[in-house]
Enzyme design. Structure first.
Site, PDB file in Angstrom:
ATOM      1  N   SER A 131      -2.056  -4.548   2.642  1.00 32.81           N
ATOM      2  CA  SER A 131      -1.610  -3.368   3.502  1.00 32.81           C
ATOM      3  C   SER A 131      -2.806  -2.178   3.112  1.00 32.81           C
ATOM      4  O   SER A 131      -3.753  -2.539   2.451  1.00 32.81           O
ATOM      5  CB  SER A 131      -0.361  -2.850   2.935  1.00 32.81           C
ATOM      6  OG  SER A 131      -0.520  -2.503   1.449  1.00 32.81           O
TER       7      SER A 131
ATOM      8  N   GLY B 111      -3.253   1.297  11.861  1.00 32.04           N
ATOM      9  CA  GLY B 111      -3.043   2.637  12.793  1.00 32.04           C
ATOM     10  C   GLY B 111      -4.337   3.179  13.567  1.00 32.04           C
ATOM     11  O   GLY B 111      -4.284   3.482  14.564  1.00 32.04           O
TER      12      GLY B 111
ATOM     13  N   LYS C  61     -12.083 -16.806   3.069  1.00 33.27           N
ATOM     14  CA  LYS C  61     -10.720 -17.544   2.589  1.00 33.27           C
ATOM     15  C   LYS C  61      -9.651 -16.718   2.962  1.00 33.27           C
ATOM     16  O   LYS C  61      -8.612 -17.309   3.712  1.00 33.27           O
ATOM     17  CB  LYS C  61     -11.140 -18.138   1.555  1.00 33.27           C
ATOM     18  CG  LYS C  61     -10.022 -19.260   1.153  1.00 33.27           C
ATOM     19  CD  LYS C  61     -10.172 -20.592   1.837  1.00 33.27           C
ATOM     20  CE  LYS C  61     -11.518 -21.173   0.982  1.00 33.27           C
ATOM     21  NZ  LYS C  61     -11.775 -22.719   1.912  1.00 33.27           N
TER      22      LYS C  61
ATOM     23  N   LYS D 211     -18.344 -18.933  11.165  1.00 38.08           N
ATOM     24  CA  LYS D 211     -17.314 -19.690  10.457  1.00 38.08           C
ATOM     25  C   LYS D 211     -15.777 -19.191  10.684  1.00 38.08           C
ATOM     26  O   LYS D 211     -15.031 -20.214  10.929  1.00 38.08           O
ATOM     27  CB  LYS D 211     -17.728 -19.332   9.033  1.00 38.08           C
ATOM     28  CG  LYS D 211     -16.777 -20.237   8.054  1.00 38.08           C
ATOM     29  CD  LYS D 211     -17.773 -19.991   6.675  1.00 38.08           C
ATOM     30  CE  LYS D 211     -16.599 -20.534   5.502  1.00 38.08           C
ATOM     31  NZ  LYS D 211     -17.137 -20.117   4.235  1.00 38.08           N
TER      32      LYS D 211
ATOM     33  N   GLY E 195       7.682  21.785   2.473  1.00 41.64           N
ATOM     34  CA  GLY E 195       8.391  21.049   1.329  1.00 41.64           C
ATOM     35  C   GLY E 195       9.826  21.289   1.327  1.00 41.64           C
ATOM     36  O   GLY E 195      10.216  22.112   1.967  1.00 41.64           O
TER      37      GLY E 195
ATOM     38  N   CYS F 162       6.276  26.392   7.237  1.00 41.01           N
ATOM     39  CA  CYS F 162       7.543  26.007   6.954  1.00 41.01           C
ATOM     40  C   CYS F 162       7.975  26.510   5.777  1.00 41.01           C
ATOM     41  O   CYS F 162       8.341  27.844   5.421  1.00 41.01           O
ATOM     42  CB  CYS F 162       7.756  24.414   7.124  1.00 41.01           C
ATOM     43  SG  CYS F 162       9.625  24.145   7.729  1.00 41.01           S
TER      44      CYS F 162
ATOM     45  N   GLU G 273      18.259  27.358  -0.383  1.00 37.39           N
ATOM     46  CA  GLU G 273      18.065  26.198  -0.836  1.00 37.39           C
ATOM     47  C   GLU G 273      17.777  26.024  -2.312  1.00 37.39           C
ATOM     48  O   GLU G 273      17.949  24.903  -2.907  1.00 37.39           O
ATOM     49  CB  GLU G 273      16.763  25.779   0.024  1.00 37.39           C
ATOM     50  CG  GLU G 273      16.425  24.282  -0.410  1.00 37.39           C
ATOM     51  CD  GLU G 273      15.013  23.752   0.603  1.00 37.39           C
ATOM     52  OE1 GLU G 273      14.665  24.676   1.288  1.00 37.39           O
ATOM     53  OE2 GLU G 273      14.793  22.520   0.292  1.00 37.39           O
TER      54      GLU G 273
ATOM     55  N   HIS H  58       5.706  23.647  12.357  1.00 36.33           N
ATOM     56  CA  HIS H  58       4.535  22.840  12.022  1.00 36.33           C
ATOM     57  C   HIS H  58       3.608  22.624  12.984  1.00 36.33           C
ATOM     58  O   HIS H  58       3.343  21.899  13.902  1.00 36.33           O
ATOM     59  CB  HIS H  58       5.065  21.356  11.469  1.00 36.33           C
ATOM     60  CG  HIS H  58       6.000  21.584  10.536  1.00 36.33           C
ATOM     61  ND1 HIS H  58       5.705  20.899   9.259  1.00 36.33           N
ATOM     62  CD2 HIS H  58       7.359  21.649  10.422  1.00 36.33           C
ATOM     63  CE1 HIS H  58       6.787  21.163   8.317  1.00 36.33           C
ATOM     64  NE2 HIS H  58       7.679  21.572   9.023  1.00 36.33           N
TER      65      HIS H  58
ATOM     66  N   GLU I 201       0.807  21.915  12.700  1.00 38.21           N
ATOM     67  CA  GLU I 201      -0.411  20.935  12.445  1.00 38.21           C
ATOM     68  C   GLU I 201       0.066  19.604  13.127  1.00 38.21           C
ATOM     69  O   GLU I 201      -0.791  18.638  13.750  1.00 38.21           O
ATOM     70  CB  GLU I 201      -0.354  20.303  11.088  1.00 38.21           C
ATOM     71  CG  GLU I 201       0.881  19.949  10.307  1.00 38.21           C
ATOM     72  CD  GLU I 201       1.988  20.674   9.962  1.00 38.21           C
ATOM     73  OE1 GLU I 201       2.025  21.917  10.530  1.00 38.21           O
ATOM     74  OE2 GLU I 201       2.970  20.477   9.293  1.00 38.21           O
TER      75      GLU I 201
HETATM   76  N1  GLN Z   1      12.860  22.967   2.812  1.00 38.90           N
HETATM   77  C1  GLN Z   1      12.920  23.953   3.982  1.00 38.90           C
HETATM   78  C2  GLN Z   1      13.996  24.119   4.909  1.00 38.90           C
HETATM   79  O1  GLN Z   1      14.527  22.921   4.881  1.00 38.90           O
HETATM   80  C3  GLN Z   1      11.497  23.815   4.589  1.00 38.90           C
HETATM   81  C4  GLN Z   1      11.270  22.592   5.386  1.00 38.90           C
HETATM   82  C5  GLN Z   1       9.839  22.072   5.482  1.00 38.90           C
HETATM   83  O2  GLN Z   1       9.047  22.954   5.019  1.00 38.90           O
HETATM   84  N2  GLN Z   1       9.593  21.405   6.429  1.00 38.90           N
HETATM   85  O3  GLN Z   1      14.245  24.868   5.552  1.00 38.90           O
END
Ligand code: GLN
Length: 547
Positions: A16, A21, A193, A227, A357, A384, A408, A510, A512
């Site tokens: 792998s 990709g 091989k 080959k 996160g 985020c 959270e 996001h 990105e």
């Molecule tokens: N944990 C946070 C939420 O659920 C931020 C989520 C994230 O950073 N993608 O709102």
């Protein structure tokens, strides 16, 4: 344009992580640059319905599409290379296949029949492979089969490829097999091989590879190519070398030199011409010849694994090239950041990005980092969870609300400046239930974001359950952190800024995910520019101090 949709299947052998990709995306780029409307699809053999419930340590970043699909990170490569959005149809897992077959069975669609891997699962796979082709939007669909041939879980996919190749007929489908040609330093030789065995394994499932793409650390000499051709039943011009590259953005040109696009088009009975890579090459040129450099700290809790923040790292490459700057990324583990080491770890940086996160681990380090960059005028981009940490930090240290938190992290906080969104309160299932995909956002006049985007309305992709608690908006704005981006319908706060700081932006979405080679994301471009300004100012200050 092709009259019927043509299908290219990319399988992998030997090991792998060979970069299927990137090969698929590079080939797609070359075909797109010759006028073929090309898309790429990834089939993942795991049983999760999508990677949304996977920890980044398991499978790297979870990429999100406009239509809210939580997908494999390879879709990010496809979008970055092709500059064409992908959708739910571009990523299919075994879990999703089984889920729809089982739902059909419950609805009685197979009434009286025994539901089996062949034909029911393979029919569903073949149907999913052809959804994009049948949309009429594409001349060529490239389907990347996750995993390695010979894996038990890949079998239904390889079998579907066997059937489809037969059904679609000659000239309409082909198989590219990506393998490894290892170099044994003790013998001083490249070895064929493993590739021979891998092609044989594929043949045991009735699939003959049409083209071999051989990953290698050293040039493949002609005799080895001959080959491989002889042992693997492919023509000599179908043995393509894929040598290690210093950047993934070199791979399209390497494949062009090897003639991968030519042989593919020949086998699909399509016309080939010289691809127009002018824009692509201009980007590669800028990326490889930076005039200066900046150092940006990436603060997260998965930093030991590169793939966890793939799209962020790539967005910095695009933004760096746009600014003709090399962006050095210093990964900083938020769990090990605290008041004692923060200066040591951050003071030399030209900019700091606090990463997205979930959960409590490492958040206090992120909050300490935001405080340091806010107080020391270091450019800041919070994404985020990173934006949410900026709101918590500001509430604690500027407004003096000591227990300000996100529900959270602390359900009992009396000051939930970040709170679960209303519509999330009744949600129990974890999979596919976040606020996902593209949402509109209005930008305030005179804000950083308004000038960065150069428009008053944007659409960006989201993946979260928690959100800025608008009950605290007035207090927070009064002290100088402004909500400069709001959802037009719900008035959810999507962006915060601190106008008294040189460059401090937190976004709930996001950015990105939407950065591509052809369209570097404006927020990343502006952030890198701000880092550059900070670097120059820092230098100016230290020179003045030395006088
Ligand atoms: N944990 C946070 C939420 O659920 C931020 C989520 C994230 O950073 N993608 O709102």
């Amino acid at each position: 344009m092709a009259t019927t949709t043509k299908y290219i299947f990319v399988t992998g052998g030997v090991t792998s992580s060979l970069g299927k990709g990137i090969i698929a995306a590079s080939l797609a780029k070359l075909l797109q640059a010759q006028g073929y409307r090309t898309t790429i699809q990834k089939l993942d053999p795991y049983i999760n319905v999508d990677p949304g419930t996977l920890n980044p340590y398991e499978h790297g970043e979870c990429y999100v599409t406009d239509d809210g699909a939580e997908t494999d990170l390879d879709l990010g490569h496809y979008e970055r290379f092709l500059n064409v959005p992908t959708s739910q149809a571009n990523n299919v897992t075994t879990g999703r296949i089984y889920q729809s077959v089982i739902e059909k069975e419950r609805r009685g669609e197979f009434l009286g029949k025994t539901v089996q891997v062949i034909p029911h699962i393979t029919d569903e796979i073949k149907h999913r492979i052809q959804i994009l082709g049948k949309s009429g939007d594409y001349d060529i669909v490239i389907t990347e089969i996750g995993g390695t041939v010979g894996d038990i879980e890949s079998l239904p996919y390889v079998e579907s490829v066997r059937q489809l190749k037969w059904e679609l007929g000659q000239d309409n489908a082909l198989v590219i097999h990506l393998t490894l040609v290892p170099y044994l330093s003790a013998a001083g030789e490249l070895k064929t091989k493993p590739t021979q065995h891998s092609v044989k394994t594929l043949m045991e499932s009735g699939v003959q590879a049409d083209i071999l793409v051989c990953r290698t650390e050293h040039e493949l000499p002609q005799d080895l190519r001959d080959k491989l051709a002889r042992f693997c039943n492919v023509t000599k011009d179908s043995v393509i070398q894929s040598i290690d590259a210093s950047t993934i953005y070199d791979v399209p040109n390497l494949m062009l030199t090897e003639g991968l696009d030519k042989i593919v088009l020949k086998k699909l009975a399509l016309k080939s011409e010289t691809p127009d890579l002018t824009r692509w090459n201009a980007f590669v040129e800028r990326h490889k010849n930076p005039k200066t450099e900046v150092t940006i700290g990436l603060i997260g809790k998965y930093v030991e694994l590169q793939d966890s923040y793939k799209s962020i790292l790539e967005a910095f490459i695009h933004a760096g090239a746009e600014n003709e700057v090399k962006v050095n990324i210093e990964s900083i583990h938020s769990e090990y950041l605290n008041g004692d080491n923060i200066k040591l770890k951050l003071s030399h940086l030209d900019g700091v990005l606090v990463a997205p996160g979930f959960g409590e681990r490492g958040i206090e380090g992120k909050i300490d980092a935001v405080r340091y960059v806010r107080e020391n005028n270091i450019p800041f981009l919070g994404i985020c969870l990173g934006m949410q940490m900026a709101v918590i930090e500001f509430s604690r240290n500027v407004l003096g609300i000591e227990d300000a938190n996100s529900t959270e992290m602390s359900t009992s906080t009396t000051n939930p400046v970040i709170d679960l969104m209303e519509e999330q309160k009744t949600v129990i299932d974890k999979g596919g239930t976040m606020r996902l995909g593209s949402w509109a956002c209005n930008l305030s006049e005179n804000s950083i974001v308004r000038s960065v985007y150069n428009t008053d309305k944007i659409e960006e992709r989201h993946r979260h359950r928690y959100e800025f608690n608008s009950d605290f908006k007035e207090q927070i704005e009064e002290k100088g952190m402004l909500a400069t981006g709001l959802n037009p319908d719900t008035k959810l706060v999507e962006i915060v800024e601190i106008p008294s700081h040189p460059w401090f932006v937190g976004v709930q979405y996001h950015p990105e995910y939407k950065s591509t080679v052809a369209n570097p994301h404006p927020l990343f471009v502006a952030f890198v520019k701000a880092a550059l300004v900070h670097k120059k100012t820092k230098k100016g200050v230290s020179m003045a101090q030395n006088k």
